[in-house]
Design an enzyme around this catalytic site. Structure first.
Site, mmCIF file in Angstrom:
data_model
loop_
_atom_site.group_PDB
_atom_site.id
_atom_site.type_symbol
_atom_site.label_atom_id
_atom_site.label_comp_id
_atom_site.label_asym_id
_atom_site.label_seq_id
_atom_site.Cartn_x
_atom_site.Cartn_y
_atom_site.Cartn_z
ATOM 1 N N ARG A 291 0.827 -1.215 0.000
ATOM 2 C CA ARG A 291 0.000 0.000 0.000
ATOM 3 C C ARG A 291 0.865 1.271 0.000
ATOM 4 O O ARG A 291 0.547 2.235 -0.687
ATOM 5 C CB ARG A 291 -0.928 0.026 1.217
ATOM 6 C CG ARG A 291 -1.945 1.161 1.133
ATOM 7 C CD ARG A 291 -2.602 1.443 2.469
ATOM 8 N NE ARG A 291 -3.660 0.526 2.822
ATOM 9 C CZ ARG A 291 -4.940 0.648 2.453
ATOM 10 N NH1 ARG A 291 -5.318 1.646 1.690
ATOM 11 N NH2 ARG A 291 -5.834 -0.229 2.852
ATOM 12 N N TRP A 292 1.970 1.262 0.752
ATOM 13 C CA TRP A 292 2.737 2.491 0.887
ATOM 14 C C TRP A 292 3.345 2.944 -0.432
ATOM 15 O O TRP A 292 3.674 4.125 -0.613
ATOM 16 C CB TRP A 292 3.816 2.377 1.969
ATOM 17 C CG TRP A 292 4.892 1.335 1.759
ATOM 18 C CD1 TRP A 292 4.948 0.095 2.308
ATOM 19 C CD2 TRP A 292 6.075 1.462 0.963
ATOM 20 N NE1 TRP A 292 6.092 -0.562 1.908
ATOM 21 C CE2 TRP A 292 6.790 0.250 1.081
ATOM 22 C CE3 TRP A 292 6.607 2.463 0.156
ATOM 23 C CZ2 TRP A 292 8.003 0.019 0.418
ATOM 24 C CZ3 TRP A 292 7.815 2.232 -0.503
ATOM 25 C CH2 TRP A 292 8.499 1.023 -0.365
#
Ligand SMILES: Cc1cc2nc3c(=O)[nH]c(=O)nc-3n(C[C@H](O)[C@H](O)[C@H](O)COP(=O)(O)OP(=O)(O)OC[C@H]3O[C@@H](n4cnc5c(N)ncnc54)[C@H](O)[C@@H]3O)c2cc1C
Length: 565
Positions: A291-292
């Site tokens: 996600r990051w």
């Protein structure tokens, strides 16, 4: 105001297990402890049946089902999880609290009638993969009934519910946590809970950073999670871990829902202003990376003049877009499609502009940062357990349910090990806590909570947000210390504001923990989560966890080596 401070009704409850926070983790913890034959009090500042992040309707259930393929095994999951969390998680935690329980948890929810297979035409689970997973770990499901159903189960099992009680502090006796105090946010009554074991489960921390709409309650996750557990545990002497890592996501412009999992899981693209897919520059898996990576990539595309960025679903086959429109997006947030309609965006034909969300303390990286716990969910303070998004267990909805169950069972074992312990608290401590709770109602003049809270967000966004520097963090710590000094002058004109003042107290502490950790960690890691402009790369000497705890009045920081698989 009508509330009579001279005559505050008091309630003193004694129980075996006290659970603070009735979200997905807390409710499961309460149920599990009750199943061990104990008296359990479940306390939440909201209504429990639909409180916390799980109430919004979750659409993805992270699960290992051992269905055949190599990726759907415990070993493959652990390998991926170790890579994802870069060794900053003790692998005994996902193994003990998650993998050993997850198949049973899915079966349990199906027994309760939660639609895990979406509709009658699907006999099997629909599973998709995202966030760097080696396979399709997420069951697509309709989680709208999950929270009310599980809390009804807990009530049926005999868990005692205390709704709309804001817990402000833990109680301790001789170094052991023996319960907590709080007040009824509607009636004002004072509550004391004495317990042989206490579990904190108040979720993640929001409202610390400005979002682009500048609406603090229009947050990605529940705006009523404000670091209660982290702050209370820290004040009671518990160790907190890696508080510097803040979590960002992508959301449609000025909208609070992420839906990122749904969109990339179904094969959606993220494109820049030139119409290019760009994420492969930042991670080998592109949109299927952790996600990051997505906010990180969007940040650089915009900074380098290739913004704005968009979700692009125009290439998706009809079946995939239908699945998104009918099953996933309206479950993730039931106003998602209204938002698109009002924007005049038809996802079949148009791009949907995205922005980087406000930062919050952990969600998917929940296992990397939060209250430090052992695989038994025990904190470093006797009698105190922590579970769910506030702790370093396993992030996600299914993670919080499994770790909730673990915490409940382990708290019960702790109690049964020594049945003679009677929870007590010195009378003076109780009097002091009671006085501190209501003192903002007695103040004249001074500040409103929102004046300090707005300033706190401004400081955090400017100096402890994206592109942190040593100088910025020192400025932030100075500014936060000034706010801390002003805090005793914050007044509450009614009970609702009294709750906000206590939220502010916890947020102020958590903000300082983030800034202190971020100052200490002289490197960058997990993209925007901790991006130091003055130390822009990861450094080997910082491949470790950073713990913080209170010793007397002093904050002590220590580095803890990464784990092996
Ligand atoms: C819109 C949305 C969609 C999501 N979709 C998914 C998904 O599809 N899949 C997935 O895996 N995850 C998803 N998540 C994340 C998931 O919901 C959370 O990881 C999970 O619910 C966390 O559970 P928890 O019990 O730790 O915290 P929560 O469920 O947030 O519960 C915390 C509780 O503590 C209470 N509380 C807070 N402070 C106090 C206090 N001082 N005193 C008393 N009570 C207090 C709150 O009222 C709340 O009820 C989503 C989250 C949101 C917001």
């Amino acid at each position: 105001m009508s509330f009579n401070l001279a005559n505050i009704p008091e309630h003193h409850i004694t129980t075996d297990v006290l659970v603070i926070g009735g979200g997905s983790a807390g409710t499961m913890a309460a149920l599990a402890a009750r199943r061990q034959g104990l008296e359990v009090a479940l306390v939440d500042k909201a209504g429990i049946d639909r409180s916390g992040c799980g109430c919004a309707g979750n659409d993805h259930f992270l699960a290992i089902l051992e269905s055949g393929p190599e990726w759907d095994t415990k070993e493959a999951f652990l390998k991926w999880y170790h890579r994802l969390t870069q060794g900053l998680v003790d692998m005994a935690i996902p193994e003990k609290v998650f993998l050993s329980r997850i198949k049973r948890m899915v079966a349990y929810l199906e027994e309760l009638g939660i639609p895990m297979r979406l509709d009658a035409t699907h006999n099997d689970y629909i599973r998709t993969g995202s966030f760097g997973q080696p396979g399709d770990y997420f069951i697509n499901f309709d989680g709208r009934k999950l929270k009310p159903t599980v809390s009804a189960e807990a009530a049926r099992a005999g868990v005692k519910f205390f709704r709309r009680i804001n817990i402000t502090d833990l109680l301790a006796d001789g170094g052991r946590v023996t319960g907590a105090v709080g007040f009824d946010i509607r009636k004002g009554d004072f509550y004391t809970f004495l317990a042989r074991a206490t579990i904190v489960a108040t979720g993640n921390v929001t409202r610390l950073y400005n979002n682009q709409a500048s609406m603090p309650y229009n947050s990605w996750h529940s705006p009523y999670n404000n670091g209660g557990a982290q702050a209370m545990a820290f004040r009671a002497g518990a160790e907190l871990k890696n508080m510097e890592f803040v979590n960002y996501t992508l959301t449609p412009v000025n909208f609070s829902a992420s839906a990122l999992n749904a969109i990339v899981g179904m094969g959606g693209y993220i494109v820049n202003g030139l119409g290019e897919r760009f994420l492969f520059k930042y991670h080998e898996k592109g949109e299927k990376g952790p996600r990051w990576v997505m906010p990180w990539g969007v940040y650089w595309e915009i900074k380098e003049g290739r913004g704005p960025c968009y979700f692009d679903l125009r290439h998706l086959p009809e079946e995939a877009i239908n699945h998104l429109l009918h099953h996933l997006l309206p479950v993730d947030k039931n106003t998602f499609l209204d938002y698109c309609e009002q924007k005049g965006v038809d996802l079949r034909k148009d791009l949907l502009e995205v922005q980087i969300s406000e930062g919050q303390l952990p969600a998917f990286l929940g296992s990397v940062s939060g209250i430090y716990v052992t695989p038994e969910c025990a904190t470093t303070v006797s009698g105190l357990f922590a579970t769910g998004a506030c702790s370093v267990t396993v992030g996600s909805l299914s993670g919080s349910m499994c770790v909730g169950e673990t915490a409940g069972e382990e708290a019960a074992k702790f109690i049964y090990r020594d049945k003679t312990v009677k929870p007590e608290v010195p009378k003076e401590e109780l009097t002091a806590r009671r006085e501190a709770i209501y003192s903002p109602l007695k103040r004249q003049g001074g500040f409103k909570h929102c004046e300090l809270e707005n300033k706190l967000r401004q400081v955090m966004t400017l100096y402890v947000g994206i592109g942190r520097t040593r100088r910025g963090m020192l400025t932030a710590l100075e500014e936060l210390a000034k706010l801390e000094k002003l805090f005793p002058d914050v007044r509450a004109d009614n009970l609702h504001e009294l709750m906000r003042v206590h939220e502010l107290r916890d947020m102020l502490l958590v903000a300082q923990l983030i800034a202190r950790g971020a100052l200490e960690r002289e490197e960058s890691r997990f993209g925007l989560s901790h991006y130091r402009g003055d130390f822009p790369t990861s450094r080997e000497e910082w491949h470790c966890s950073l713990h913080q705890c209170l010793q007397g009045e002093q904050v002590v920081l220590k580095r803890v080596a990464p784990s092996n698989l």
